[in-house]
Design a protein around this motif. Structure first.
Motif, PDB file in Angstrom:
ATOM      1  N   ARG A  59       1.532   6.738  -6.828  1.00 48.89           N
ATOM      2  CA  ARG A  59       0.488   7.718  -7.113  1.00 48.89           C
ATOM      3  C   ARG A  59       1.039   9.144  -7.004  1.00 48.89           C
ATOM      4  NH1 ARG A  59      -4.623   8.553  -9.362  1.00 48.89           N
ATOM      5  NH2 ARG A  59      -5.783  10.092  -8.139  1.00 48.89           N
ATOM      6  N   TYR A  60       1.788   9.394  -5.947  1.00 49.09           N
ATOM      7  CA  TYR A  60       2.395  10.712  -5.767  1.00 49.09           C
ATOM      8  C   TYR A  60       3.361  11.022  -6.909  1.00 49.09           C
ATOM      9  CZ  TYR A  60       0.544  11.029  -0.992  1.00 49.09           C
ATOM     10  OH  TYR A  60      -0.280  11.110   0.097  1.00 49.09           O
ATOM     11  N   ASN A  61       4.140  10.024  -7.311  1.00 49.04           N
ATOM     12  CA  ASN A  61       5.079  10.217  -8.418  1.00 49.04           C
ATOM     13  C   ASN A  61       4.347  10.563  -9.711  1.00 49.04           C
ATOM     14  OD1 ASN A  61       7.877   9.889  -7.621  1.00 49.04           O
ATOM     15  ND2 ASN A  61       7.408   7.769  -7.120  1.00 49.04           N
ATOM     16  N   LEU A  62       3.228   9.892  -9.939  1.00 49.63           N
ATOM     17  CA  LEU A  62       2.435  10.152 -11.141  1.00 49.63           C
ATOM     18  C   LEU A  62       1.925  11.589 -11.160  1.00 49.63           C
ATOM     19  CD1 LEU A  62       0.797   9.354 -13.680  1.00 49.63           C
ATOM     20  CD2 LEU A  62      -1.016   8.570 -12.123  1.00 49.63           C
ATOM     21  N   VAL A  63       1.333  12.020 -10.058  1.00 52.63           N
ATOM     22  CA  VAL A  63       0.760  13.369  -9.994  1.00 52.63           C
ATOM     23  C   VAL A  63       1.851  14.424 -10.136  1.00 52.63           C
ATOM     24  CG1 VAL A  63      -0.549  15.001  -8.591  1.00 52.63           C
ATOM     25  CG2 VAL A  63      -1.179  12.582  -8.571  1.00 52.63           C
ATOM     26  N   PHE A  64       2.931  14.252  -9.385  1.00 48.66           N
ATOM     27  CA  PHE A  64       4.003  15.260  -9.393  1.00 48.66           C
ATOM     28  C   PHE A  64       4.692  15.313 -10.751  1.00 48.66           C
ATOM     29  CE2 PHE A  64       7.921  17.277  -7.599  1.00 48.66           C
ATOM     30  CZ  PHE A  64       7.290  18.358  -6.997  1.00 48.66           C
ATOM     31  N   LYS A 101       0.828  -1.202   0.000  1.00 53.48           N
ATOM     32  CA  LYS A 101       0.000   0.000   0.000  1.00 53.48           C
ATOM     33  C   LYS A 101       0.866   1.258   0.000  1.00 53.48           C
ATOM     34  CE  LYS A 101      -4.122  -1.932   2.219  1.00 53.48           C
ATOM     35  NZ  LYS A 101      -5.062  -1.845   3.380  1.00 53.48           N
ATOM     36  N   GLU A 102       1.973   1.210   0.740  1.00 54.75           N
ATOM     37  CA  GLU A 102       2.877   2.354   0.792  1.00 54.75           C
ATOM     38  C   GLU A 102       3.503   2.607  -0.576  1.00 54.75           C
ATOM     39  OE1 GLU A 102       2.874  -0.168   2.900  1.00 54.75           O
ATOM     40  OE2 GLU A 102       2.130   0.817   4.736  1.00 54.75           O
ATOM     41  N   GLU A 103       3.889   1.535  -1.276  1.00 51.92           N
ATOM     42  CA  GLU A 103       4.477   1.672  -2.605  1.00 51.92           C
ATOM     43  C   GLU A 103       3.456   2.170  -3.618  1.00 51.92           C
ATOM     44  OE1 GLU A 103       7.958  -1.784  -2.410  1.00 51.92           O
ATOM     45  OE2 GLU A 103       5.893  -2.317  -2.929  1.00 51.92           O
TER      46      GLU A 103
END
Length: 275
Positions: free
Chosen positions: A110-115, A103-105
């Motif tokens: 997800r954060y990497n995608l948005v940023f 879940k952490e990965e």
């Protein structure tokens, strides 16, 4: 996973593509070249064995290994990152060998995608805005290739950025935007953007230069904070772009005080959270 990939990837082809030079004749088992990992000019000490699919530097590096090791050394990647990069590069399906993400990965992805999507959009805003781009080009003298290499961007407004992100990324929430600090109008409204990439090329931090700061502002640049979910303590502006030069120039690199100076000198800049 890695053994399956190594059976399908030609190490000579990988190295040749990475260094941008052809290597030897086809059909030969051994190939000796000047080592791309250190400054070598007299006698080639870097050997590639096509039959064994191994490389070795018999000179100053005194290092060697398989294609995974090459990717780790040349691109400064971890072993899992090297496997993923090779699989993506050559269209290999490794899904059956990869464990499910935690879940952490999944959240980090997800954060990497948005940023990353935000950084790419802001880069296109600079390139496609004729007025801002010509001003930046005239001010710095940087050519298109240098601006592209460093992904320099421009954010017209937080509202425009967020409107794009919500339309582009399914299920995006305001809390994700806030967590990634992409709702900071002081930092992002009418601002030049300098992203900092990790050694795999992913943007993990950004600095902005507001072009119309409020009266009395004491800052020149504003950076995302140390509590940003993608923040890492080893981030250095320009290090990803200059990683190959560091390897081939005896690991010497120019360290400057600012982003434009680093780009102009083909060096790096070490900066704090707010500068």
């Amino acid at each position: 996973c890695s053994s399956d990939l190594k059976d399908k990837v030609d190490i000579k082809k990988v190295i040749a593509e990475d260094i941008g030079k052809p290597i030897g004749e086809s059909g030969k088992e051994n190939h000796s070249i000047f080592c791309p990992l250190h400054d070598e000019r007299n006698s080639p000490s870097f050997n590639i064995n096509s039959r064994m699919q191994l490389w070795r530097c018999f000179g100053a590096c005194n290092d060697g290994g398989d294609v995974i090791k090459w990717m780790r050394v040349w691109h400064s990647m971890s072993a899992p990152e090297a496997v993923e990069a090779l699989a993506e590069r050559y269209g290999l399906d490794l899904a059956s060998f990869v464990r499910p993400l935690t879940k952490e990965e999944q959240l980090l992805d997800r954060y990497n995608l948005v940023f990353s999507t935000a950084i790419e959009w802001m880069h296109t805003q600079l390139v496609n805005n004729g007025i801002v781009y010509r001003w930046y080009n005239d001010d710095t003298g940087f050519d298109d290739e240098l601006i592209l290499n460093y992904k320099v961007g421009y954010c017209p407004s937080v509202d425009a950025l967020n409107k794009f992100l919500f339309a582009k990324i399914g299920g995006l929430s305001q809390s994700e935007i806030h967590k990634l600090e992409l709702d900071n109008s002081v930092q992002l409204n009418n601002a030049l953007i300098y992203p900092i990439l990790d050694m795999s090329g992913k943007p993990c931090k950004l600095y902005s230069k507001p072009l119309d700061p409020p009266s009395g502002a004491t800052y020149k640049y504003l950076g995302t904070s140390n509590v940003h979910p993608l923040f890492r303590h080893d981030l250095v502006f320009g290090l990803y772009q200059q990683r190959k030069n560091i390897k081939t120039n005896g690991r010497k690199i120019i360290v400057t005080e600012g982003f434009k100076a680093a780009m102009a000198a083909h060096g790096v800049a070490v900066m704090g959270t707010n500068v």
